[in-house]
Design a protein around this motif. Structure first.
Motif, short mmCIF file in Angstrom:
data_model
loop_
_atom_site.label_atom_id
_atom_site.label_comp_id
_atom_site.label_asym_id
_atom_site.label_seq_id
_atom_site.Cartn_x
_atom_site.Cartn_y
_atom_site.Cartn_z
N SER A 1 33.22 -42.25 -56.89
CA SER A 1 33.99 -42.42 -55.66
C SER A 1 35.12 -43.42 -55.89
CB SER A 1 33.10 -42.91 -54.52
OG SER A 1 32.67 -44.23 -54.74
N VAL B 1 36.74 -46.57 -54.43
CA VAL B 1 36.32 -47.68 -53.58
C VAL B 1 37.47 -48.65 -53.39
CG1 VAL B 1 34.74 -49.64 -53.36
CG2 VAL B 1 33.91 -47.47 -54.29
N ALA C 1 34.45 -46.14 -49.39
CA ALA C 1 34.22 -45.31 -50.58
C ALA C 1 34.49 -43.86 -50.21
CB ALA C 1 32.79 -45.47 -51.09
N LEU D 1 27.15 -43.66 -51.20
CA LEU D 1 28.50 -44.17 -50.98
C LEU D 1 28.49 -45.58 -50.41
CD1 LEU D 1 30.35 -40.99 -49.64
CD2 LEU D 1 30.27 -41.92 -51.96
N GLN E 1 27.92 -47.84 -53.28
CA GLN E 1 29.12 -47.98 -54.08
C GLN E 1 30.15 -48.86 -53.36
OE1 GLN E 1 30.12 -43.85 -54.84
NE2 GLN E 1 29.00 -43.88 -56.79
N ALA E 2 30.29 -48.68 -52.05
CA ALA E 2 31.25 -49.48 -51.30
C ALA E 2 30.88 -50.96 -51.31
CB ALA E 2 31.33 -48.98 -49.85
#
Length: 223
Positions: free
Chosen positions: A29, A31, A161, A177, A180-181
Motif C-alpha cells: 500500500s 502510506v 493507506a 491497511l 500499515q498506516a
C-alpha cells in the motif's frame, strides 16, 4: 510502453493462479503519515468519534472499528470511552474498476477473468468467466486515521493507506491497511512511503515468520 503498477499486479496475479500458488500474498500500500507526537501518549487511551454518515451505517462501520481497534492495540493504544487521551476519527473507501491499460491478448482460450466477492456476514468465494479481452477486476481500498488531543482538539497524528490490486478480503483487508498506516507509530517517516505485508489468503492476517530462521553468521575474529 511500460505497464502501470496495477496492470503489472494483474498479470502477476493471473500467473500465480495458473501456477496454483497457495502461499502468502503480498499486500503493498501507499502510506502517508504525519505526526507531532514524540512518544506514546500518557495515558495511551482513545475513543472513536463517528461522522454522521458513519452513524447511519453503524452496523457495517462497527466491523471497520474492530479492525482499527486491533491495529491500534498493536501499537500500544487502548480504547477507553470514558477517559480518552486521544480522539480517533476513521475513514474508509472501497470500490472496484477495470484498468484502462490492460494489454490485448487476442483470441486466447486460456485467458480468463476472475472475480472475488465477500460480504460482512463472512460468506466469500470466487468465480471465473472465460473472456476474450476483459481484465480481472481491480479493487480499491483505502483507510485513514486522524488522532486529536482530547483536551486541546489539536490533530497530533494523521495517516492513510491506499491499496489497489486484484485480491481483497473484506473486512480483514482493512485491518491489514490500518496496520500499515500505523507502521512506525508514534514517530513514522513523514510523508509518503510504500509498506509491504505478507498475508495468508484464507484469513487475511499477516503470514507467520519462518519456524526455523537461519542463524546469524558469527562475526569474524580479529587478526
Amino acid at each position: 510502453m511500460p505497464w502501470s503498477r496495477p496492470v503489472a499486479a494483474l498479470l502477476l496475479f493471473a500467473a500465480a493462479l495458473l501456477a496454483g500458488c497457495a502461499g502468502p500474498r503480498l499486500v503493498q500500500s501507499d502510506v502517508s503519515s504525519y505526526s507531532t507526537l514524540t512518544a506514546l501518549p500518557s495515558p495511551p487511551t482513545y475513543r472513536f468519534e463517528r461522522l454522521p454518515s458513519q452513524q447511519m451505517h453503524a452496523t457495517a462501520f462497527a466491523a471497520i472499528e474492530t479492525q482499527a481497534e486491533a491495529a491500534l492495540a498493536r501499537v500500544g493504544l487502548r480504547r477507553d470511552d470514558t477517559q480518552p487521551r486521544l480522539i480517533a476519527l476513521l475513514g474508509v473507501e472501497g470500490g472496484y474498476a477495470m484498468p484502462r491499460n490492460w494489454p490485448y491478448y487476442g483470441p486466447d482460450p486460456f485467458y480468463g477473468r476472475w472475480g472475488w466477492s465477500l460480504g460482512y456476514g463472512g460468506r466469500w468465494g470466487w468465480g471465473m468467466n472465460w473472456m476474450m479481452d476483459a481484465p480481472p477486476t481491480l479493487y480499491h481500498r483505502k483507510v485513514s486515521l486522524v488522532l486529536r488531543d482530547a483536551a486541546t482538539q489539536q490533530v497530533v497524528y494523521e495517516t492513510s493507506a491506499t491499496y489497489e490490486d486484484v485480491w481483497t478480503r473484506d473486512p480483514a483487508i482493512y485491518g491489514v491497511l490500518f496496520d500499515q498506516a500505523l507502521s512506525g507509530f508514534p514517530q513514522p517517516p513523514q510523508g509518503q512511503r510504500s509498506v509491504r505485508t505478507e498475508v495468508m489468503p484464507d484469513t487475511g492476517r499477516p503470514a507467520p515468520p519462518p519456524a526455523n530462521p537461519a542463524p546469524a553468521a558469527a562475526p569474524a575474529s580479529a587478526r
